[in-house]
Motif scaffolding. Structure first.
Motif, PDB file in Angstrom:
ATOM      1  N   THR A  51       0.706  -1.001  -0.081  1.00  0.00           N
ATOM      2  CA  THR A  51      -0.205   0.431   0.147  1.00  0.00           C
ATOM      3  C   THR A  51       1.097   1.086  -0.090  1.00  0.00           C
ATOM      4  O   THR A  51       0.338   2.522  -0.755  1.00  0.00           O
ATOM      5  CB  THR A  51      -1.277   0.240   1.276  1.00  0.00           C
ATOM      6  N   LYS A  52       2.003   0.814   0.860  1.00  0.00           N
ATOM      7  CA  LYS A  52       2.387   2.585   0.809  1.00  0.00           C
ATOM      8  C   LYS A  52       3.651   2.600  -0.706  1.00  0.00           C
ATOM      9  O   LYS A  52       3.706   4.016  -0.728  1.00  0.00           O
ATOM     10  CB  LYS A  52       3.854   1.897   2.219  1.00  0.00           C
ATOM     11  N   VAL A  53       3.854   1.716  -1.060  1.00  0.00           N
ATOM     12  CA  VAL A  53       4.343   1.935  -2.582  1.00  0.00           C
ATOM     13  C   VAL A  53       4.038   2.005  -3.371  1.00  0.00           C
ATOM     14  O   VAL A  53       3.733   3.288  -4.299  1.00  0.00           O
ATOM     15  CB  VAL A  53       5.121   0.165  -2.877  1.00  0.00           C
ATOM     16  N   GLN A  54       2.421   1.294  -3.448  1.00  0.00           N
ATOM     17  CA  GLN A  54       0.810   1.888  -4.030  1.00  0.00           C
ATOM     18  C   GLN A  54       0.817   3.750  -3.906  1.00  0.00           C
ATOM     19  O   GLN A  54       0.246   4.320  -5.763  1.00  0.00           O
ATOM     20  CB  GLN A  54      -0.005   0.874  -3.908  1.00  0.00           C
ATOM     21  N   LEU A  55       1.155   3.975  -2.773  1.00  0.00           N
ATOM     22  CA  LEU A  55       0.894   5.356  -2.218  1.00  0.00           C
ATOM     23  C   LEU A  55       2.473   6.474  -3.425  1.00  0.00           C
ATOM     24  O   LEU A  55       0.916   7.249  -3.185  1.00  0.00           O
ATOM     25  CB  LEU A  55       0.791   5.535  -1.017  1.00  0.00           C
ATOM     26  N   ASN A  56       2.944   5.868  -2.864  1.00  0.00           N
ATOM     27  CA  ASN A  56       3.675   6.858  -3.469  1.00  0.00           C
ATOM     28  C   ASN A  56       4.238   7.372  -4.548  1.00  0.00           C
ATOM     29  O   ASN A  56       4.410   7.820  -5.090  1.00  0.00           O
ATOM     30  CB  ASN A  56       5.495   6.098  -3.225  1.00  0.00           C
ATOM     31  N   ASN A  57       3.665   6.038  -5.233  1.00  0.00           N
ATOM     32  CA  ASN A  57       3.884   5.787  -6.965  1.00  0.00           C
ATOM     33  C   ASN A  57       2.642   6.443  -7.148  1.00  0.00           C
ATOM     34  O   ASN A  57       3.061   7.377  -8.430  1.00  0.00           O
ATOM     35  CB  ASN A  57       3.799   4.260  -7.414  1.00  0.00           C
ATOM     36  N   THR A  58       1.338   6.718  -6.752  1.00  0.00           N
ATOM     37  CA  THR A  58       0.131   7.831  -6.895  1.00  0.00           C
ATOM     38  C   THR A  58       0.723   9.026  -6.723  1.00  0.00           C
ATOM     39  O   THR A  58       0.522  10.196  -6.990  1.00  0.00           O
ATOM     40  CB  THR A  58      -0.678   7.166  -6.050  1.00  0.00           C
ATOM     41  N   ALA A 227      -1.610  24.598  -5.331  1.00  0.00           N
ATOM     42  CA  ALA A 227      -0.648  23.278  -5.987  1.00  0.00           C
ATOM     43  C   ALA A 227       0.901  23.094  -5.602  1.00  0.00           C
ATOM     44  O   ALA A 227       1.182  22.501  -5.188  1.00  0.00           O
ATOM     45  CB  ALA A 227      -0.846  23.712  -7.742  1.00  0.00           C
ATOM     46  N   LYS A 228       1.592  24.996  -5.782  1.00  0.00           N
ATOM     47  CA  LYS A 228       2.393  24.503  -5.166  1.00  0.00           C
ATOM     48  C   LYS A 228       2.898  24.397  -4.047  1.00  0.00           C
ATOM     49  O   LYS A 228       4.396  24.018  -3.569  1.00  0.00           O
ATOM     50  CB  LYS A 228       3.291  26.295  -5.491  1.00  0.00           C
ATOM     51  N   VAL A 229       1.934  24.798  -3.004  1.00  0.00           N
ATOM     52  CA  VAL A 229       2.431  24.251  -1.597  1.00  0.00           C
ATOM     53  C   VAL A 229       2.276  22.604  -1.419  1.00  0.00           C
ATOM     54  O   VAL A 229       2.798  21.932  -0.608  1.00  0.00           O
ATOM     55  CB  VAL A 229       1.460  25.162  -1.152  1.00  0.00           C
ATOM     56  N   MET A 230       1.748  22.338  -2.387  1.00  0.00           N
ATOM     57  CA  MET A 230       0.782  20.848  -1.635  1.00  0.00           C
ATOM     58  C   MET A 230       2.239  20.337  -2.227  1.00  0.00           C
ATOM     59  O   MET A 230       2.381  19.017  -1.855  1.00  0.00           O
ATOM     60  CB  MET A 230      -0.121  21.020  -2.905  1.00  0.00           C
ATOM     61  N   LEU A 231       3.010  21.138  -3.907  1.00  0.00           N
ATOM     62  CA  LEU A 231       4.150  20.066  -4.734  1.00  0.00           C
ATOM     63  C   LEU A 231       5.036  19.866  -3.418  1.00  0.00           C
ATOM     64  O   LEU A 231       5.864  18.918  -3.691  1.00  0.00           O
ATOM     65  CB  LEU A 231       4.516  20.850  -5.726  1.00  0.00           C
ATOM     66  N   GLU A 232       5.395  20.944  -3.305  1.00  0.00           N
ATOM     67  CA  GLU A 232       6.210  21.107  -1.214  1.00  0.00           C
ATOM     68  C   GLU A 232       5.679  19.633  -0.383  1.00  0.00           C
ATOM     69  O   GLU A 232       6.908  19.483  -0.430  1.00  0.00           O
ATOM     70  CB  GLU A 232       6.302  22.425  -0.754  1.00  0.00           C
ATOM     71  N   ARG A 233       4.921  19.405  -0.297  1.00  0.00           N
ATOM     72  CA  ARG A 233       4.730  18.591   0.950  1.00  0.00           C
ATOM     73  C   ARG A 233       4.783  17.264   0.712  1.00  0.00           C
ATOM     74  O   ARG A 233       5.161  16.196   1.031  1.00  0.00           O
ATOM     75  CB  ARG A 233       3.056  19.218   1.424  1.00  0.00           C
ATOM     76  N   ILE A 234       4.432  17.211  -0.979  1.00  0.00           N
ATOM     77  CA  ILE A 234       4.099  16.462  -1.454  1.00  0.00           C
ATOM     78  C   ILE A 234       5.906  15.570  -1.586  1.00  0.00           C
ATOM     79  O   ILE A 234       6.020  14.268  -1.073  1.00  0.00           O
ATOM     80  CB  ILE A 234       3.969  15.677  -2.978  1.00  0.00           C
ATOM     81  N   LYS A 235       6.717  15.685  -2.175  1.00  0.00           N
ATOM     82  CA  LYS A 235       8.219  15.477  -2.317  1.00  0.00           C
ATOM     83  C   LYS A 235       9.009  15.284  -0.857  1.00  0.00           C
ATOM     84  O   LYS A 235       9.792  15.069  -0.938  1.00  0.00           O
ATOM     85  CB  LYS A 235       8.807  17.426  -2.895  1.00  0.00           C
ATOM     86  N   THR A 236       8.180  16.373  -0.014  1.00  0.00           N
ATOM     87  CA  THR A 236       9.378  16.640   0.950  1.00  0.00           C
ATOM     88  C   THR A 236       8.550  14.741   1.911  1.00  0.00           C
ATOM     89  O   THR A 236       9.529  14.147   2.210  1.00  0.00           O
ATOM     90  CB  THR A 236       7.970  17.273   1.944  1.00  0.00           C
ATOM     91  N   ARG A 237       7.926  14.869   1.805  1.00  0.00           N
ATOM     92  CA  ARG A 237       6.696  13.003   1.712  1.00  0.00           C
ATOM     93  C   ARG A 237       7.501  12.583   1.358  1.00  0.00           C
ATOM     94  O   ARG A 237       8.088  11.251   2.013  1.00  0.00           O
ATOM     95  CB  ARG A 237       5.694  13.461   1.796  1.00  0.00           C
ATOM     96  N   LEU A 238       7.843  12.148   0.245  1.00  0.00           N
ATOM     97  CA  LEU A 238       8.262  10.972  -0.913  1.00  0.00           C
ATOM     98  C   LEU A 238       9.836  11.381  -0.757  1.00  0.00           C
ATOM     99  O   LEU A 238       9.979  10.130  -0.224  1.00  0.00           O
ATOM    100  CB  LEU A 238       8.781  11.692  -2.216  1.00  0.00           C
ATOM    101  N   GLU A 239      10.422  12.490  -0.037  1.00  0.00           N
ATOM    102  CA  GLU A 239      12.172  12.446   0.334  1.00  0.00           C
ATOM    103  C   GLU A 239      12.092  11.853   1.663  1.00  0.00           C
ATOM    104  O   GLU A 239      13.803  11.040   1.899  1.00  0.00           O
ATOM    105  CB  GLU A 239      12.645  13.427   0.053  1.00  0.00           C
ATOM    106  N   ASP A 240      11.051  11.668   2.553  1.00  0.00           N
ATOM    107  CA  ASP A 240      11.398  11.484   3.849  1.00  0.00           C
ATOM    108  C   ASP A 240      11.624   9.687   4.066  1.00  0.00           C
ATOM    109  O   ASP A 240      11.316   9.109   5.121  1.00  0.00           O
ATOM    110  CB  ASP A 240      10.560  12.152   4.615  1.00  0.00           C
TER     111      ASP A 240
END
Length: 241
Positions: A51-58, A227-240
């Motif tokens: 599920t985590k892999v699927q979510l991250n890919n999404t 959208a820019k705010v969400m982009l930064e939040r998602i990128k931070t999540r994926l990097e962590d």
């Protein structure tokens, strides 16, 4: 393993060691239950990992969508800011018979528009998996869903309003003798007078400006900022991860 258990049980029964047999049977049952629980736990761990892999890919797909959206939004904003600037020149009667050549686009302010359709590939996938298995307490997923839920219908309505207004304006131009020349960008005196001095055109520009600059432009700007705010939040999540 099952053969070993069976062999031990048979030996105990043959030796009439019933007490030991019952104790062994209880122990065997406990071992089986522990094995089942461990198997279930491992299965749960695997499901969580999948599920985590699927979510991250999404989320990676959503990142691509939002990146394209912000680029397109920048172009849309640039177009409508220029449109607004020229519209105000018509509304404020700054364009006259003497200087109309300074604003060649002033004759098409109300007959062109740029719709803004945001990318939803990632969001469509996200909706499916969140309905099935994702923790609904995840603030990132919740905020992302709210972003799309808010702006998708809002932008669609704005696009529709602009399209309807543009089509209505084009239809109204057909009554004028200069209409064919206008479609070929051939100016004549009657056409120039209409676009530079007509109160009818000034009112139409003012009405279109309300839809384009006071509504559509503001929505696109708001979406881009969020959208820019969400982009930064998602990128931070994926990097962590």
């Amino acid at each position: 393993m099952l053969k070993i258990f069976r062999s031990v049980r048979q030996r105990l029964l043959k030796e009439n060691k019933f007490k030991n047999y019952f104790l062994y049977a209880i122990g065997e049952t406990l071992l089986v239950m522990i094995g089942i629980l461990l198997a279930l736990q491992v299965n749960n761990w695997n499901e969580v990992r999948k599920t985590k892999v699927q979510l991250n890919n999404t989320l990676s797909t959503v990142v691509n969508d939002l990146s394209l959206d912000t680029l397109m939004a920048t172009q849309i904003i640039k177009y409508y800011e220029a449109n607004q600037k020229n519209s105000l020149r018509i509304i404020n009667k700054e364009i006259t018979l003497n200087n109309y050549k300074e604003c060649p686009s002033c004759a098409s302010l109300i007959t062109l528009y740029k719709p803004f359709n945001i990318q939803t590939k990632g969001y469509d996938i996200l909706k499916k998996i969140t309905n099935q298995q994702i923790d609904k307490k995840d603030s990132l997923i919740t905020d992302l869903s709210q972003l799309y839920s808010l702006f998708l219908p809002m932008l669609q309505k704005s696009n529709d309003r602009l399209e309807n207004d543009v089509l209505k304006n084009l239809e109204s131009f057909k009554q004028y003798s200069w209409f064919v020349d206008w479609t070929q960008q051939k100016f004549n005196s009657e056409m120039i007078t209409y676009f530079s001095s007509s109160e009818d055109y000034r009112k139409k520009v003012a009405a279109h400006n309300l839809l384009a600059s006071r509504n559509h432009l503001l929505i696109v700007k708001s979406y881009k900022a969020n959208a820019k705010v969400m982009l930064e939040r998602i990128k931070t999540r994926l990097e962590d991860e």
